[in-house]
Design a protein around this motif. Structure first.
Motif, PDB file in Angstrom:
ATOM      1  N   ILE A  44       0.884  -1.167   0.000  1.00  0.00           N
ATOM      2  CA  ILE A  44       0.000   0.000   0.000  1.00  0.00           C
ATOM      3  C   ILE A  44       0.919   1.213   0.000  1.00  0.00           C
ATOM      4  CG2 ILE A  44      -1.776   1.261   1.272  1.00  0.00           C
ATOM      5  CD1 ILE A  44      -2.781  -1.413   2.281  1.00  0.00           C
ATOM      6  N   ASP A  45       1.263   1.624  -1.221  1.00  0.00           N
ATOM      7  CA  ASP A  45       2.265   2.678  -1.380  1.00  0.00           C
ATOM      8  C   ASP A  45       1.802   3.817  -2.277  1.00  0.00           C
ATOM      9  OD1 ASP A  45       2.250   1.388  -3.796  1.00  0.00           O
ATOM     10  OD2 ASP A  45       4.354   0.793  -3.743  1.00  0.00           O
ATOM     11  N   GLY A  46       0.570   3.738  -2.760  1.00  0.00           N
ATOM     12  CA  GLY A  46       0.042   4.827  -3.578  1.00  0.00           C
ATOM     13  C   GLY A  46       0.443   4.790  -5.026  1.00  0.00           C
ATOM     14  N   THR A  47       1.067   3.696  -5.455  1.00  0.00           N
ATOM     15  CA  THR A  47       1.399   3.555  -6.871  1.00  0.00           C
ATOM     16  C   THR A  47       0.642   2.365  -7.431  1.00  0.00           C
ATOM     17  OG1 THR A  47       3.338   2.215  -6.378  1.00  0.00           O
ATOM     18  CG2 THR A  47       3.695   4.568  -6.642  1.00  0.00           C
ATOM     19  N   ALA A  48      -0.038   2.577  -8.512  1.00  0.00           N
ATOM     20  CA  ALA A  48      -0.858   1.525  -9.117  1.00  0.00           C
ATOM     21  C   ALA A  48       0.024   0.632  -9.979  1.00  0.00           C
ATOM     22  CB  ALA A  48      -1.994   2.136  -9.924  1.00  0.00           C
TER      23      ALA A  48
END
Length: 61
Positions: A42-46
């Motif tokens: 869960i790092d904000g990059t898709a």
């Protein structure tokens, strides 16, 4: 026509990140993890894993 620098910086992120901001992508990843078995970071990059879960979810609908 000259493209502003901020557009050059943001445009690739919009394509790679499903058009989401990092904050929005983080929220989506958290929801996918809680509800749909997303196991990635869960790092904000898709990343491809995020996109794959989104595609599976869309295929269900």
């Amino acid at each position: 026509m000259r493209v502003p620098r901020y557009v050059e910086a943001v445009a690739p992120l919009a394509v790679v990140n499903l058009g989401l901001s990092i904050a929005q992508a983080t929220k989506v990843q958290g929801w996918l993890k809680r509800s749909y078995g997303y196991t990635g970071a869960i790092d904000g990059t898709a990343v491809p894993g995020t996109r794959a879960v989104c595609k599976r979810l869309a295929d269900r609908l």
